[in-house]
Structures are given as C-alpha cells and as structure tokens.
Design an enzyme around this catalytic site. Structure first.
Site, mmCIF file in Angstrom:
data_model
loop_
_atom_site.group_PDB
_atom_site.id
_atom_site.type_symbol
_atom_site.label_atom_id
_atom_site.label_comp_id
_atom_site.label_asym_id
_atom_site.label_seq_id
_atom_site.Cartn_x
_atom_site.Cartn_y
_atom_site.Cartn_z
ATOM 1 N N LYS A 189 38.116 2.552 36.745
ATOM 2 C CA LYS A 189 37.026 2.598 35.763
ATOM 3 C C LYS A 189 37.620 3.050 34.436
ATOM 4 C CE LYS A 189 32.637 1.849 35.185
ATOM 5 N NZ LYS A 189 32.053 0.532 35.475
ATOM 6 N N SER A 386 29.893 -3.983 36.358
ATOM 7 C CA SER A 386 29.313 -2.643 36.385
ATOM 8 C C SER A 386 27.795 -2.757 36.489
ATOM 9 C CB SER A 386 29.771 -1.854 35.160
ATOM 10 O OG SER A 386 29.702 -0.460 35.433
#
Length: 594
Positions: A189, A386
C-alpha cells in the site's frame, strides 16, 4: 478617487455585458442545440485524442469551456452508431504525442476493431510524433489498430518502453522538521511511501515493475497481432529505437509518412465525391437527439474519480475533475433496483478509491440491486483499485480491461506533524481538548502518542479485515487466499483474472453482453443512463447557501468577463471537502497513470 471611478465603471460594464450578453449567448446556444447542422451524405468523422479523455461523460455544462468534453464512453457509443450510419464513410484520428491511459487505449481499440469489422469502414490515424511521456506504447497500440497508421515526416518515434518516476520527500521532511505519521496495510500500500522513504522499498519496486511489465507486454502483444507480426520481433525492433518516422516506416512499425493535410486529402478522396470532414463531437451531439431503442432496459451507472461521502453535482462548474459521491451513486443504484423496467445494471467504475465509509455505502446499494433480483456487472475503466475494488467486489460479475489497474486491497491513514517545522519560522502550535486523549490524535502540532498510535493502528486493522471479508464473500475466495493477494498490491486486469479478482477481460460492451446473459435477455436492449447527483449549480447552492439561479449568474458572468479569480474560488470549493478530514482512513490506490 480615480481608482474608485474606474472600479465602478468596470462593474457597470460587467453588468451590462452580463445582462445583455448572457441571454444572447444562451439563446444562440439553445438554437444551435435545437437545430444541429445536417450530416453530409459522405462524411469523415475527425476524432482528436490529443486533448485527453475522461472515462465517463461529464455532468458539467461548462466542460467544453475548460478544454474537456470528450469521454471514452461517448467515443465508443458514437462509434457504435457511426458504424451502421451510411453517411459515415471513415474515421480520421489524431493521436497524442504522449501516452494514453492503457485501459482507455484498450477500450478504444475494441471500438476501432468493431467499427472496422461490423461497419466495413476504415480508420486512419495520424501522429506527429511518439515521445516517452506516459504510457506511449499504449498510444502506439491504438495506432496499430487502425486501417492505416501515418506519421509526420521527420517526426520522432520513441515508443521504446514504459517508465514511471516517483519523487520522495523523506530527506526534505527530515531537514525541515516535518513528520509523516502513517499506518499502511500492508507493505504494497505504497501511496504514502514518498513521504516515508527516500527510495523505493523492495515491495514498492516489485509491485511497480510487475504492473508496468504486464501493461507493456499486453500493449505490444496486441499491437503485434494487429500489425500481423510476431510479438518478440516487434518488441526487438521497438526496443532498438528511437527512430525517425521514415525509419519506422522502413521497419514496418507504421504504414505511411505524410503531413496531416496529406492524409486528410487521401481520406476525403476515398470517402466519395463531395466528402466533408465532420467534428466527432458534433456528430455525437446528433446521436443525443435520436430516439432511444426499444426493448428491455439495462441501467448504466457511472463512478469516476476519488470516492467520498456526500452529494454534489461534480465539483466546480468550470473544472474538469470528477468525484464519486456516495449519496449520488447509491441513489442511482437504489433507483435502478426500484425501476420495474430495469432488468440489469452495468456499473462503470474508473476510480482509484477514497473513503472506506463512502465505499461501503455504495457497496450496500450494489447488494440491494442484486437482492432485487437484478444482476450487477462491473465494467472497469483505467482504475478500479482500493475503494474502487471495494465497490466492485460483490457484483454479479466483473469485466476488466487487460491493463486496468485494480486490486490494491488495503488501507492507509495518518497525518503530518508540522509543529517542529512551523516553530523554525516562529509559529507555535498548541492544542487543547476535552474528553478522551484520542480527541487530539489528529492535531498537526505533534505526532501520535503511543496510546493514540495503538488505537489508530487498531482502527486500520479493522478496516483492512473488513475489506478482506467483503472480497472473500464477493469473489468466493477463502479469506487466507485474499490476504495472500491483498496487502495493498495493485494488479492489472490480466493478472487479476488469473487471481480470481475479476471474471473476464473486455470492455463496456462485453459487460453489457454479460448483463444480458445473466438477466436472460435476448435481442436488443435499451441502455438507460441513471445518475443520482445534483447539477453543479444545485451543489453550489447547498454549499454556499445561495440560490442556484444566483450561482448560474456568477458562473456565467465569471466566464464572460474572463475573471480567473472567480474560477479559482469555484475550483477551491470543489477541493475543500477532499482536504477536510486529514486523519481519516483511506482506501485509495497510487495513481501512476495520467
């Protein structure tokens, strides 16, 4: 005093222009819209891709004034209509000199191929150079899908690879006392990595090279098929470049070398006597006046941009940016669930994510449509990562382009502690609070206390676990398997298919076909665009507490008078809410493709 009178005079002139000019302008625009010029019997449509494309058609009445106007969805819908229009003889395309978003190029290529095969009509593309800016190999792939691919003499062919550059701020922050305090779930991430490190971490580098390699191979394998050469041979020739246009022609990378006017003359002569070049957007406007098809209805609902809570008309009346407002999109989905004529939904998603709570609100609406007995098929655009994947994860089926960037199942959140940096300039930040210690967790003066950090980390863990659970349920994958392929890692559509994160590769019309199959619909269908948002002016009315009529007046006068300050203020309003919650969690992916 002189300045005072000049100011008064300026205001007076502005009011006169507004009172007289606006009605006149609106009358002219309305008359033009009501009576579009007829399409000649022999027409060539001129499609200029150099201005860039949004994924979906803007809900912005002033989009044309801000340099926008065309969208991927508008282009592919117009090409479908043009392929059966006897008046349209060919398409003349101006390619950008830099890159095109890979999934956009994939979608347009499918439309080009369909136009050529069904309509039996040619597409001619012209380039004034291909330079290593962005995903230029995707631009080349699109040109290769044309009937003839031309380049300007002596222009440069530099489509030799793909590069992505990141700027890291860690040493700068250290020097000036800025502390970036973020939690990431997990190592892939990497949206905030530039604030935390001075270089790529191993995971960041691995992920970036993985998706870039997948995009590169996909584009050139596809281009090789369209150019009827072996992929390995094409890659070898490309990577030995750059070349001049003439050299590219000699090596079989393009078809012809010539000026724009040369190709235009050739296209018009082949289109028939008296052929005219017609602007693609003008032709598209004719289609909006055409009667809708009959038959069962499939709702088309769009979501493009960062996802956030609330409702709006899409930001500034003059801006080109888009935002996915959860109230708007969920309302459109609930409306589709309640509409008896709607048999299925195609949910077009082109978003890198955003708010987890906004994403969950939209996902709940997706599940409501399915509970009403109507399949929901997601068509992924440039991004569906996401939060963009969160809202897609429990659809009946997911269709992605080979180069869509998706996945990024993860979360990050945090803040910048600016107290030390500001103190160096004589600014002292002090905080007071009542209640629990966590009330001051997101103050900008100091970093998290150990207790605040532990509680914040626990919050990140809960969001991540919830994300994994939703993907596991929607994709029917064991939670352990989802955790293996999650960790915030971005995958291309091609990779995601192998991992079970999407169901098939294709574009918007492949998603429509899937929706028809799931809803047991035979024959033609009517595609009904459904949007739950307010107009831009209604959104400004809500934000500022003034009437939408007044805001229309302000917007129009600002445009007519060319006042950049008014436009800047309106643009600032559109961005204000995006910055309003500095410490919130974000299911947002990095966006390296522009």
């Amino acid at each position: 005093m002189k300045q005072f009178f000049l100011t008064v005079a300026g205001v007076f002139v502005g009011l006169v222009l507004f009172v007289v000019g606006v009605p006149f302008l609106l009358i002219v625009m309305a008359a033009g819209a009501a009576r579009p010029a007829p399409i000649p019997a022999h027409s060539v449509l001129a499609l200029d891709l150099r201005r860039g494309l949004t994924d979906q058609e803007a809900q912005n009445p002033f989009a044309a004034f801000s340099g926008g106007g065309n969208s991927v969805m508008s282009v592919i819908e117009t090409l479908r209509r043009a392929e059966t229009d006897d008046k349209v003889k060919a398409i003349f395309v101006r390619l950008p000199e830099g890159g095109i978003a890979p999934a956009t190029a994939d979608e347009l290529r499918l439309a080009f191929k369909h136009f050529r095969s069904v309509g039996k009509k040619p597409i001619y593309s012209h380039s004034q150079g291909l330079y290593p800016s962005g995903m230029v190999t995707s631009t080349y792939m699109l040109g290769a899908a044309s009937t003839e691919f031309w380049m300007q003499p002596d222009s440069s062919f530099q489509a030799v690879g793909v590069a992505s550059e990141a700027m890291f701020f860690k040493r700068f922050f250290d020097k000036y006392g800025v502390k970036a305090e973020y939690e990431q779930r997990y190592e892939y991430k990497n949206a905030v990595n530039p604030y935390l490190y001075s270089d790529y971490t191993p995971a960041h580098r691995e992920s970036s090279l993985s998706w870039m390699g997948s995009v590169y191979r996909s584009a050139l394998t596809t281009a090789a098929a369209d150019r009827k050469v072996a992929p390995a041979a094409l890659i070898k020739v490309l990577e030995a470049g750059p070349y001049s246009a003439q050299e590219a022609r000699e090596k079989g990378l393009i078809d012809r070398v010539g000026q724009v006017n040369d190709l235009q003359s050739v296209v018009l002569s082949r289109a028939g006597k008296g052929a005219k070049l017609i602007d693609f957007e003008d032709y598209a406007a004719h289609g909006k006046k055409s009667p809708a098809k009959s038959g069962p209805t499939i709702a088309v609902i769009g979501a493009e941009g960062a996802i956030m809570t609330g409702s709006s008309g899409g930001g500034s009346p003059f801006g080109g940016e888009t935002t996915v407002y959860s109230d708007d999109v969920s309302k459109a989905l609930y409306d589709a669930a309640a509409d008896k004529d709607v048999k299925a939904v195609v949910f077009r998603v082109s978003s890198p994510g955003g708010s987890d709570t906004a994403s969950e609100q939209i996902l709940a609406a997706v599940k409501a449509v399915k509970a009403a007995g109507k399949p929901v098929v997601v068509s992924m655009g440039t991004y569906a990562a996401s939060g963009g994947y969160w809202i897609s994860s429990q659809a009946s089926s997911i269709v992605a382009e080979p180069t869509t960037l998706t996945g990024s199942i993860g979360v990050y959140g945090g803040k910048f502690a600016l107290g030390e940096a500001l103190s160096r300039f004589g600014v002292d930040t002090r905080e007071v609070h009542v209640g629990g210690d966590y009330a001051g967790a997101f103050g900008t003066g100091e970093g998290f206390t150990p207790d605040q950090r532990a509680k914040f980390a626990g919050w990140m863990d809960r969001i991540y676990a919830g994300f994994v659970t939703r993907v596991s349920e929607g994709r029917k994958l064991p939670p352990e398997r989802v955790r293996e392929i999650a960790k915030g890692r971005v995958w291309t559509g091609e990779q995601a298919l192998q991992l079970g994160l999407v169901d098939e590769l294709g574009g918007f019309y492949q998603a429509v076909d899937k929706a028809k199959a799931l809803a047991n619909i035979k024959g033609d269908v009517k595609l009904k665009r459904m949007d739950g948002g307010k107009s831009p002016f209604e959104a400004l009315e809500r934000a500022l507490g003034v009437s939408s009529t007044s805001m229309r007046a302000v917007a129009a006068s600002a445009w007519i008078l060319g006042d950049p300050r008014s436009q800047a203020i309106m643009d600032e309003l559109a961005h204000a809410r995006l910055r309003a919650a500095p410490g919130g969690a974000s299911v947002l992916a990095d966006t390296p493709i522009h």
